[in-house]
Design an enzyme around this catalytic site. Sequence first.
Site, PDB file in Angstrom:
ATOM      1  N   ASN A   1       0.869  -1.173   0.000  1.00 18.63           N
ATOM      2  CA  ASN A   1       0.000   0.000   0.000  1.00 18.63           C
ATOM      3  C   ASN A   1       0.910   1.228   0.000  1.00 18.63           C
ATOM      4  OD1 ASN A   1      -1.769   2.077   0.494  1.00 18.63           O
ATOM      5  ND2 ASN A   1      -2.216   1.505   2.610  1.00 18.63           N
TER       6      ASN A   1
ATOM      7  N   LYS B   1       0.101   4.261  -0.218  1.00 16.91           N
ATOM      8  CA  LYS B   1      -0.523   5.464   0.344  1.00 16.91           C
ATOM      9  C   LYS B   1      -0.281   6.646  -0.614  1.00 16.91           C
ATOM     10  CE  LYS B   1       0.250   3.472   4.850  1.00 16.91           C
ATOM     11  NZ  LYS B   1       0.022   3.633   6.268  1.00 16.91           N
TER      12      LYS B   1
ATOM     13  N   HIS C   1      -9.542   1.036   4.535  1.00 19.13           N
ATOM     14  CA  HIS C   1      -8.263   1.202   5.229  1.00 19.13           C
ATOM     15  C   HIS C   1      -8.459   2.121   6.434  1.00 19.13           C
ATOM     16  CE1 HIS C   1      -4.161   2.534   6.082  1.00 19.13           C
ATOM     17  NE2 HIS C   1      -3.802   1.365   5.571  1.00 19.13           N
TER      18      HIS C   1
ATOM     19  N   GLU D   1      -6.887   4.594   7.457  1.00 21.30           N
ATOM     20  CA  GLU D   1      -6.785   6.033   7.201  1.00 21.30           C
ATOM     21  C   GLU D   1      -8.042   6.556   6.507  1.00 21.30           C
ATOM     22  OE1 GLU D   1      -2.951   5.636   5.373  1.00 21.30           O
ATOM     23  OE2 GLU D   1      -2.194   5.068   7.342  1.00 21.30           O
TER      24      GLU D   1
ATOM     25  N   GLU E   1      -5.887  -5.450  10.058  1.00 23.43           N
ATOM     26  CA  GLU E   1      -4.897  -4.418  10.340  1.00 23.43           C
ATOM     27  C   GLU E   1      -5.214  -3.755  11.677  1.00 23.43           C
ATOM     28  OE1 GLU E   1      -2.627  -2.955   6.700  1.00 23.43           O
ATOM     29  OE2 GLU E   1      -4.430  -1.754   6.798  1.00 23.43           O
TER      30      GLU E   1
ATOM     31  N   GLY F   1       2.095   1.678  10.879  1.00 24.60           N
ATOM     32  CA  GLY F   1       3.142   2.706  10.819  1.00 24.60           C
ATOM     33  C   GLY F   1       3.827   2.956  12.141  1.00 24.60           C
TER      34      GLY F   1
ATOM     35  N   SER G   1       3.018  -2.701  10.268  1.00 26.44           N
ATOM     36  CA  SER G   1       4.432  -2.797  10.662  1.00 26.44           C
ATOM     37  C   SER G   1       5.119  -4.096  10.241  1.00 26.44           C
ATOM     38  CB  SER G   1       4.574  -2.561  12.171  1.00 26.44           C
ATOM     39  OG  SER G   1       4.146  -1.251  12.497  1.00 26.44           O
TER      40      SER G   1
HETATM   41  C1  PEP Z   1      -0.923   0.025   5.941  1.00 23.45           C
HETATM   42  O1  PEP Z   1      -1.023   1.246   5.921  1.00 23.45           O
HETATM   43  O2  PEP Z   1      -1.769  -0.683   5.353  1.00 23.45           O
HETATM   44  C2  PEP Z   1       0.202  -0.569   6.630  1.00 23.45           C
HETATM   45  C3  PEP Z   1       0.187  -1.857   6.825  1.00 23.45           C
HETATM   46  O3  PEP Z   1       1.200   0.293   7.009  1.00 23.45           O
HETATM   47  P1  PEP Z   1       2.612  -0.081   7.689  1.00 23.45           P
HETATM   48  O4  PEP Z   1       3.109  -1.353   7.048  1.00 23.45           O
HETATM   49  O5  PEP Z   1       3.499   1.083   7.366  1.00 23.45           O
HETATM   50  O6  PEP Z   1       2.360  -0.271   9.134  1.00 23.45           O
END
Ligand code: PEP
Length: 233
Positions: free
Chosen positions: A7, A9, A85, A87, A153, A159, A195
């Site tokens: 992703n 973003k 997601h 966000e 998630e 993040g 992460s």
């Molecule tokens: C995400 O935004 O879907 C995500 C998994 O971010 P990160 O791997 O940076 O935690």
Amino acid sequence: MKIIAGNWKMNGSRSGLAAMQKSLGEIDTENRVVLCVPFTMIDGAGGPAAIGAQDVSCHDHGAFTGEVSASMLADAGAKYVIVGHSECRMYHGDTNETVHAKAEMALSVGITPIICVGETMQERDAGKTLEIIESGVRESAPNDGGDVIVAYEPRWAIGAGITPTEEDIADAHKLIADILDSMGRGGTPILYGASVKGANAAQIMSIPHVDGVLVGGASLKPDDFIPIIMATK
Ligand code: PEP
């Protein structure tokens, strides 16, 4: 075979996508690799990674300034789209109901929705993790209309450089698998996201019912993303 989805973003460029596709062309893997990129890059560089979008309108067409419909995504070549997601739930007000509508729109044009569910830190602290996951899956995933992917998630870990314990991931994925089974969607791939990096990818993907990963920050550069893909061939 695992599904490794990136992703991007609001990051990257068309030339960066071309460079990533070139690097991915140099590795040998049976995993399915997907890159969910900004709208402007969807019709960009072809290569081994399938291309996905990061959001879709729940409307078909019309006066919805700034929105992009599922048929437009399909027209540009997207095969996947992330819906719900964290966000988008946080900044754009997505709810399980709108995520369900977006997933249905994607399915109607043959795009596979990657439906994200997960708890906030506040919900986790209140002991509501499994309840939020259950309502997220039941209310966001359409009952029929083609294959979907679900991504667990934990929103507090995105993040943040931290992950839940292996036991917590296993419990969440087992619950999601059971719910999908009860919805007649047994066998739906379930990704873990938040992460993930080269150093923890193999361990996470060895957990039962973890069929792959959704990767944010570590999907932007080949040097970070390829070790995740190669963590399990
Ligand atoms: C995400 O935004 O879907 C995500 C998994 O971010 P990160 O791997 O940076 O935690």
